[in-house]
Design a protein around this motif. Structure first.
Motif, mmCIF file in Angstrom:
data_model
loop_
_atom_site.group_PDB
_atom_site.id
_atom_site.type_symbol
_atom_site.label_atom_id
_atom_site.label_comp_id
_atom_site.label_asym_id
_atom_site.label_seq_id
_atom_site.Cartn_x
_atom_site.Cartn_y
_atom_site.Cartn_z
ATOM 1 N N ARG A 11 -4.777 7.136 -8.044
ATOM 2 C CA ARG A 11 -5.991 7.807 -8.528
ATOM 3 C C ARG A 11 -6.513 8.790 -7.483
ATOM 4 N N LYS A 12 -7.023 9.877 -7.955
ATOM 5 C CA LYS A 12 -7.592 10.898 -7.093
ATOM 6 C C LYS A 12 -8.699 11.578 -7.898
ATOM 7 N N SER A 13 -9.732 12.043 -7.226
ATOM 8 C CA SER A 13 -10.779 12.755 -7.976
ATOM 9 C C SER A 13 -10.214 14.034 -8.582
ATOM 10 N N ARG A 15 -11.370 17.546 -10.412
ATOM 11 C CA ARG A 15 -12.557 18.389 -10.595
ATOM 12 C C ARG A 15 -12.258 19.669 -11.355
ATOM 13 N N HIS A 66 -23.298 19.421 -7.493
ATOM 14 C CA HIS A 66 -22.015 18.773 -7.192
ATOM 15 C C HIS A 66 -21.361 18.178 -8.439
ATOM 16 N N TRP A 116 -16.299 10.731 -9.837
ATOM 17 C CA TRP A 116 -17.600 10.053 -9.727
ATOM 18 C C TRP A 116 -18.568 11.089 -9.190
ATOM 19 N N GLY A 118 -22.466 11.365 -7.793
ATOM 20 C CA GLY A 118 -23.506 10.434 -7.380
ATOM 21 C C GLY A 118 -24.862 10.782 -7.973
ATOM 22 N N ARG A 159 -4.014 5.969 2.372
ATOM 23 C CA ARG A 159 -5.106 5.870 3.355
ATOM 24 C C ARG A 159 -5.103 4.578 4.138
HETATM 25 C C1 FMN Z 1 -21.092 7.296 -4.476
HETATM 26 C C2 FMN Z 1 -20.190 8.500 -4.696
HETATM 27 C C3 FMN Z 1 -20.762 9.723 -4.974
HETATM 28 C C4 FMN Z 1 -19.944 10.845 -5.190
HETATM 29 N N1 FMN Z 1 -20.523 12.029 -5.552
HETATM 30 C C5 FMN Z 1 -19.736 13.091 -5.825
HETATM 31 C C6 FMN Z 1 -20.309 14.291 -6.327
HETATM 32 O O1 FMN Z 1 -21.516 14.383 -6.534
HETATM 33 N N2 FMN Z 1 -19.480 15.335 -6.601
HETATM 34 C C7 FMN Z 1 -18.135 15.256 -6.397
HETATM 35 O O2 FMN Z 1 -17.446 16.238 -6.666
HETATM 36 N N3 FMN Z 1 -17.554 14.122 -5.939
HETATM 37 C C8 FMN Z 1 -18.315 13.035 -5.661
HETATM 38 N N4 FMN Z 1 -17.736 11.851 -5.268
HETATM 39 C C9 FMN Z 1 -16.274 11.761 -5.122
HETATM 40 C C10 FMN Z 1 -15.840 11.739 -3.658
HETATM 41 O O3 FMN Z 1 -16.058 13.011 -3.082
HETATM 42 C C11 FMN Z 1 -14.351 11.325 -3.582
HETATM 43 O O4 FMN Z 1 -14.182 10.053 -4.153
HETATM 44 C C12 FMN Z 1 -13.843 11.328 -2.134
HETATM 45 O O5 FMN Z 1 -13.822 12.628 -1.615
HETATM 46 C C13 FMN Z 1 -12.444 10.729 -2.030
HETATM 47 O O6 FMN Z 1 -11.540 11.450 -2.823
HETATM 48 P P1 FMN Z 1 -10.700 10.760 -4.003
HETATM 49 O O7 FMN Z 1 -11.664 10.261 -5.052
HETATM 50 O O8 FMN Z 1 -9.805 11.854 -4.512
HETATM 51 O O9 FMN Z 1 -9.927 9.613 -3.444
HETATM 52 C C14 FMN Z 1 -18.520 10.726 -5.075
HETATM 53 C C15 FMN Z 1 -17.973 9.471 -4.822
HETATM 54 C C16 FMN Z 1 -18.780 8.364 -4.655
HETATM 55 C C17 FMN Z 1 -18.138 7.006 -4.440
#
Ligand code: FMN
Length: 170
Positions: A11-13, A15, A66, A116, A118, A159
């Motif tokens: 899994r990866k974010s 966007r 964001h 996600w 926030g 990681r």
């Molecule tokens: C509590 C929380 C808040 C976050 N808020 C944002 C956000 O507002 N916008 C965004 O693009 N990513 C947000 N993220 C995603 C993180 O940036 C991301 O999970 C982190 O950089 C690690 O990358 P990955 O998810 O690809 O493993 C958030 C993640 C968490 C857990």
């Protein structure tokens, strides 16, 4: 469908989305995954506001820059907690965090992507979501899970860091 460990490790974010509507059966699976999360005292304080309207998804960036990627997403799921739930008083944020991660993992396992964004404990974002989506004051919006069809294939970097692991004692 992916097995659990593969979904967790890959899994990866996401966007960047190419807009397609959310299939109804997938949405149901995501919500069921969210509600399957562990919660303190089994309080299950969660409520989910599903936002599919593209106009509404585009407006989120006006108060949450964001979360601008929501404009091209299939859906945004606002994971909220009922703060009047007595069992969940101290744990509602953790409970909703667990639900949010389940949703993101389920989306990934089903071939979609998500991120996600926030909300809690940022009062301004919480209040803006309440206003936009007619959410009553005792409901705390905790996170906004933005889900859609990924434009590109993202590769998750490993990681694991042994230095963060303490055996028996620190
Ligand atoms: C509590 C929380 C808040 C976050 N808020 C944002 C956000 O507002 N916008 C965004 O693009 N990513 C947000 N993220 C995603 C993180 O940036 C991301 O999970 C982190 O950089 C690690 O990358 P990955 O998810 O690809 O493993 C958030 C993640 C968490 C857990």
């Amino acid at each position: 469908m992916m097995e659990a460990l593969e979904a967790i490790m890959t899994r990866k974010s996401v966007r960047e989305f190419g807009y397609q509507p959310m299939p109804e059966d997938t949405l149901k699976k995501l919500l069921a995954a969210g509600m399957q999360a562990p919660s303190g005292r089994k309080g299950m304080p969660w409520h989910f506001v599903v936002v599919s309207d593209r106009g509404a998804l585009s407006r989120v960036k006006e108060f949450h820059p964001h979360a601008a990627m929501a404009a091209d997403a299939s859906v945004g799921i606002l994971v909220c907690a009922d703060t009047t739930n007595k069992k969940s008083k101290e744990y509602f944020a953790q409970d909703c965090a667990a639900a949010t991660e389940n949703i993101l993992l389920a989306a990934h396992a089903l071939g979609m992507g998500g991120v996600w964004t926030g909300v809690y404990p940022n009062e301004q974002r919480m209040e803006s979501f309440r206003k936009m989506l007619d959410i009553p004051a005792h409901i705390a919006p905790v996170s906004f899970a933005v889900i859609g069809f990924s434009k590109k294939k993202e590769i998750a970097e490993p990681r694991y860091d042994g230095e963060r692991v303490h055996n028996e004692k620190w």
